[in-house]
Design a protein around this motif. Structure first.
Motif, PDB file in Angstrom:
ATOM      1  N   VAL A 167      28.490 -71.039  68.835  1.00 36.89           N
ATOM      2  CA  VAL A 167      28.964 -70.376  67.812  1.00 36.89           C
ATOM      3  C   VAL A 167      28.175 -69.646  66.693  1.00 36.89           C
ATOM      4  O   VAL A 167      28.320 -68.506  66.148  1.00 36.89           O
ATOM      5  CB  VAL A 167      30.053 -71.098  67.119  1.00 36.89           C
ATOM      6  CG1 VAL A 167      30.893 -70.198  66.015  1.00 36.89           C
ATOM      7  CG2 VAL A 167      31.287 -71.447  68.093  1.00 36.89           C
ATOM      8  N   SER A 168      26.965 -70.556  66.240  1.00 40.52           N
ATOM      9  CA  SER A 168      26.386 -69.768  65.247  1.00 40.52           C
ATOM     10  C   SER A 168      25.432 -68.669  66.001  1.00 40.52           C
ATOM     11  O   SER A 168      25.311 -67.808  65.187  1.00 40.52           O
ATOM     12  CB  SER A 168      25.132 -70.954  64.668  1.00 40.52           C
ATOM     13  OG  SER A 168      25.866 -72.163  64.045  1.00 40.52           O
ATOM     14  N   ALA A 170      26.189 -66.660  68.396  1.00 42.22           N
ATOM     15  CA  ALA A 170      27.032 -65.573  68.475  1.00 42.22           C
ATOM     16  C   ALA A 170      27.342 -64.880  67.437  1.00 42.22           C
ATOM     17  O   ALA A 170      27.415 -63.697  67.283  1.00 42.22           O
ATOM     18  CB  ALA A 170      28.322 -66.022  69.339  1.00 42.22           C
ATOM     19  N   THR A 171      27.743 -65.797  66.223  1.00 43.38           N
ATOM     20  CA  THR A 171      27.911 -65.187  65.086  1.00 43.38           C
ATOM     21  C   THR A 171      26.897 -64.386  64.429  1.00 43.38           C
ATOM     22  O   THR A 171      27.055 -63.287  63.933  1.00 43.38           O
ATOM     23  CB  THR A 171      28.545 -66.223  63.939  1.00 43.38           C
ATOM     24  OG1 THR A 171      29.592 -66.730  64.647  1.00 43.38           O
ATOM     25  CG2 THR A 171      28.936 -65.935  62.614  1.00 43.38           C
ATOM     26  N   ARG A 174      26.592 -61.140  66.137  1.00 37.82           N
ATOM     27  CA  ARG A 174      27.520 -59.956  65.844  1.00 37.82           C
ATOM     28  C   ARG A 174      27.468 -59.462  64.452  1.00 37.82           C
ATOM     29  O   ARG A 174      27.268 -58.333  64.139  1.00 37.82           O
ATOM     30  CB  ARG A 174      28.933 -60.825  65.994  1.00 37.82           C
ATOM     31  CG  ARG A 174      30.041 -59.778  65.627  1.00 37.82           C
ATOM     32  CD  ARG A 174      31.618 -60.781  65.797  1.00 37.82           C
ATOM     33  NE  ARG A 174      31.657 -61.408  64.566  1.00 37.82           N
ATOM     34  CZ  ARG A 174      31.856 -61.432  63.439  1.00 37.82           C
ATOM     35  NH1 ARG A 174      32.177 -60.048  62.904  1.00 37.82           N
ATOM     36  NH2 ARG A 174      32.408 -62.414  62.803  1.00 37.82           N
ATOM     37  N   HIS A 182      21.886 -65.350  75.373  1.00 41.97           N
ATOM     38  CA  HIS A 182      22.285 -66.960  75.203  1.00 41.97           C
ATOM     39  C   HIS A 182      21.649 -67.869  76.311  1.00 41.97           C
ATOM     40  O   HIS A 182      22.077 -67.604  77.298  1.00 41.97           O
ATOM     41  CB  HIS A 182      23.843 -67.048  74.969  1.00 41.97           C
ATOM     42  CG  HIS A 182      24.373 -68.211  75.021  1.00 41.97           C
ATOM     43  ND1 HIS A 182      25.612 -68.860  75.318  1.00 41.97           N
ATOM     44  CD2 HIS A 182      23.695 -69.535  74.135  1.00 41.97           C
ATOM     45  CE1 HIS A 182      25.726 -70.225  75.004  1.00 41.97           C
ATOM     46  NE2 HIS A 182      24.654 -70.633  74.464  1.00 41.97           N
ATOM     47  N   THR A 225      22.946 -72.823  57.729  1.00 44.97           N
ATOM     48  CA  THR A 225      23.897 -72.081  58.064  1.00 44.97           C
ATOM     49  C   THR A 225      24.963 -72.281  57.147  1.00 44.97           C
ATOM     50  O   THR A 225      26.064 -71.530  57.080  1.00 44.97           O
ATOM     51  CB  THR A 225      24.578 -72.560  59.403  1.00 44.97           C
ATOM     52  OG1 THR A 225      24.780 -73.942  59.273  1.00 44.97           O
ATOM     53  CG2 THR A 225      23.506 -72.414  60.533  1.00 44.97           C
ATOM     54  N   PHE A 246      28.349 -65.302  56.687  1.00 42.50           N
ATOM     55  CA  PHE A 246      27.876 -66.534  57.584  1.00 42.50           C
ATOM     56  C   PHE A 246      28.107 -67.701  56.867  1.00 42.50           C
ATOM     57  O   PHE A 246      27.653 -67.925  55.844  1.00 42.50           O
ATOM     58  CB  PHE A 246      26.600 -66.245  58.015  1.00 42.50           C
ATOM     59  CG  PHE A 246      26.046 -66.855  59.087  1.00 42.50           C
ATOM     60  CD1 PHE A 246      25.860 -68.303  59.412  1.00 42.50           C
ATOM     61  CD2 PHE A 246      25.643 -66.316  60.495  1.00 42.50           C
ATOM     62  CE1 PHE A 246      25.439 -69.167  60.341  1.00 42.50           C
ATOM     63  CE2 PHE A 246      25.494 -67.041  61.675  1.00 42.50           C
ATOM     64  CZ  PHE A 246      25.311 -68.556  61.428  1.00 42.50           C
ATOM     65  N   LEU A 314      36.631 -68.634  64.093  1.00 44.42           N
ATOM     66  CA  LEU A 314      35.278 -68.247  63.945  1.00 44.42           C
ATOM     67  C   LEU A 314      34.859 -67.929  65.429  1.00 44.42           C
ATOM     68  O   LEU A 314      34.103 -66.751  65.674  1.00 44.42           O
ATOM     69  CB  LEU A 314      34.668 -69.712  63.668  1.00 44.42           C
ATOM     70  CG  LEU A 314      34.225 -70.223  62.358  1.00 44.42           C
ATOM     71  CD1 LEU A 314      33.538 -71.476  62.227  1.00 44.42           C
ATOM     72  CD2 LEU A 314      33.421 -69.060  61.641  1.00 44.42           C
ATOM     73  N   ILE A 315      35.487 -68.437  66.413  1.00 44.42           N
ATOM     74  CA  ILE A 315      35.061 -68.224  67.750  1.00 44.42           C
ATOM     75  C   ILE A 315      35.606 -66.772  68.345  1.00 44.42           C
ATOM     76  O   ILE A 315      35.115 -66.128  68.926  1.00 44.42           O
ATOM     77  CB  ILE A 315      35.411 -69.462  68.775  1.00 44.42           C
ATOM     78  CG1 ILE A 315      34.671 -70.716  68.348  1.00 44.42           C
ATOM     79  CG2 ILE A 315      35.617 -69.025  70.127  1.00 44.42           C
ATOM     80  CD1 ILE A 315      35.336 -71.893  68.809  1.00 44.42           C
ATOM     81  N   ALA A 318      33.630 -64.167  66.804  1.00 43.97           N
ATOM     82  CA  ALA A 318      32.353 -64.077  67.419  1.00 43.97           C
ATOM     83  C   ALA A 318      32.341 -63.373  68.977  1.00 43.97           C
ATOM     84  O   ALA A 318      31.238 -63.043  69.287  1.00 43.97           O
ATOM     85  CB  ALA A 318      31.662 -65.322  67.636  1.00 43.97           C
ATOM     86  N   ILE A 320      33.536 -64.831  71.700  1.00 49.73           N
ATOM     87  CA  ILE A 320      33.008 -65.661  72.513  1.00 49.73           C
ATOM     88  C   ILE A 320      34.306 -65.776  73.608  1.00 49.73           C
ATOM     89  O   ILE A 320      35.103 -66.242  73.169  1.00 49.73           O
ATOM     90  CB  ILE A 320      32.495 -67.029  72.034  1.00 49.73           C
ATOM     91  CG1 ILE A 320      31.207 -66.739  71.005  1.00 49.73           C
ATOM     92  CG2 ILE A 320      32.190 -67.898  73.045  1.00 49.73           C
ATOM     93  CD1 ILE A 320      30.969 -68.164  70.101  1.00 49.73           C
TER      94      ILE A 320
END
Length: 323
Positions: A167-168, A170-171, A174, A182, A225, A246, A314-315, A318, A320
C-alpha cells in the motif's frame, strides 16, 4: 499382594487416565507451552520484537513460549491456522495490519474473518515504516527520487514483503505521479536482499528490519511513512513533507482464536501490558524500531474495527486491485 484380573487392570488404567486428564484440565492456566504464531519470516520486524516480548511473557506466566513463523499468502496462512486452533490460550497470533486491516481489501478470497474468527488481547505498539533505496541510486531525498522516476518512467521498481509495503508503494506512486514497477515477495528479508543487490530500486520497510542495513550503508533511508516524525528516527523527514497526504502506520498486537475464555484474555492482557510498560523493555523495543504501548482488550477491539475502515480507504485511493 492381591493380583488383579485383566478386566480390573483395564478399568483401573482407564480411571487413572481419566483422573489425570481431569486434573490437567482443571490446572490453572497456563500449564504448558504457549505457541506464538507469526505471519512473517524470522528476521522481520514482528519477529524480532515478538522474541523479546514473548520471552518475558513466558517468564511472567511460568511456561515456555514457542515462536512459529508461518510466512506466506500475505499472512493468510498464519491467520487461518490460528483461527482454526482451540481457543484455550495456548495458540496466540502476533500480527499486524497486514492480516487484520489490509488483506480484506487486497485479497479476492479470504480464508478467515479478521473480526469474527479472533479474540483481541492486547495491542503492543507501532512499527513505523521508512522508504529505503539502493545506495547506487543518485537520490538523497524523496524529491530527488521523484525527479529521477519522472525523468525515466518505468525504470524504477519497489519491492514489498507485507501489505503495508504494498500500500505504501502504490500510494507513493499515485500521490507523486510516478510510474513504478511493483515486485512482490513473501516477506521483507528476501525483498531487502534484492534491493541491496540492486535488482529492485526501493522498498518501504519496517524500521527494525531495515535499520541495520541503513546503519551498515547497504541501504539509504529517505523518509518515514508516518505524518509526524518518528521519535525513533528523528533525523528522517516524513514522506508528507514532499508527498502531501502520505500517512501510513503499521501496528502490532496479540490475538487469539474466537471465543477465548474471558479470564485467560484478562490474564494475558495484564501480563503483556506490564511487559510493554517496563522502561527496560520499552528501550529494547525502541532499539528494534518499535514504539511500544498498550491498553485493555476492548480498546484494541475498537481500534481493529477502525483500522479496517481506514485501510479500505487507503487501498481504494491507491487504486490497488484485489488479487
Amino acid at each position: 499382594m492381591i493380583a488383579l484380573s485383566k478386566p480390573c487392570r483395564l478399568v483401573t488404567l482407564a480411571l487413572s487416565l481419566a483422573l489425570t486428564s481431569a486434573a490437567s484440565a482443571q490446572a490453572p492456566y497456563p500449564n504448558r507451552n504457549i505457541t506464538l504464531v507469526l505471519p512473517f519470516a524470522a528476521g522481520s520486524g514482528t519477529d524480532t520484537t515478538t522474541r523479546l516480548i514473548g520471552k518475558e511473557l513466558g517468564v511472567a506466566l511460568g511456561v515456555n513460549t514457542v515462536i512459529d513463523n508461518k510466512a506466506g499468502a500475505n499472512g493468510s496462512i498464519a491467520a487461518s491456522y490460528v483461527a482454526r486452533s482451540a481457543p484455550d490460550g495456548y495458540t496466540l497470533f502476533v500480527t499486524t495490519n497486514t492480516t487484520h486491516s489490509a488483506n480484506p481489501y487486497l485479497l479476492k478470497t479470504m480464508s478467515y474473518d479478521p473480526v469474527k474468527d479472533f479474540t483481541p488481547i492486547a495491542r503492543t505498539g507501532d512499527l513505523p515504516f521508512m522508504l529505503v533505496i539502493n545506495p547506487e541510486i543518485p537520490a538523497n531525498s524523496v524529491a530527488d527520487l521523484i525527479a529521477l522516476a519522472k525523468k525515466e518512467p518505468g525504470k524504477y521498481s519497489y519491492a514489498s514483503g507485507s501489505s503495508s509495503a504494498i500500500v505504501s508503494g502504490a500510494t507513493f506512486a499515485r500521490l507523486a505521479g510516478v510510474d513504478l514497477l511493483h515486485v512482490p515477495y513473501k516477506s521483507s528479508p528476501p525483498a531487502l536482499t534484492d534491493v541491496i543487490a540492486g535488482r529492485v530500486s526501493m522498498m518501504f520497510v519496517d524500521v527494525p528490519t531495515g535499520q541495520p542495513h541503513v546503519n551498515g550503508k547497504a541501504l539509504k533511508a529517505l523518509a518515514v511513512t508516518t505524518k509526524q516524525r518518528s521519535a525513533l528516527l528523528p533525523e528522517l523527514p516524513t514522506m508528507d513533507n514532499t508527498v502531501k497526504g502520505f500517512d501510513i502506520t503499521s501496528w502490532q498486537g496479540y490475538l487469539g482464536p474466537a471465543n477465548m475464555p474471558k479470564d485467560i484474555v484478562v490474564r494475558l492482557n495484564a501480563e503483556i501490558r506490564k511487559i510493554v510498560e517496563r522502561p527496560d523493555i520499552k528501550s529494547q523495543l525502541a532499539e528494534r524500531g518499535m514504539e511500544a504501548f498498550s491498553g485493555p482488550p476492548e480498546e484494541f477491539d475498537a481500534f481493529l474495527k477502525e483500522q479496517l475502515v481506514l485501510w479500505e480507504k487507503l487501498i481504494t485511493a491507491a487504486g490497488i486491485e484485489k488479487q
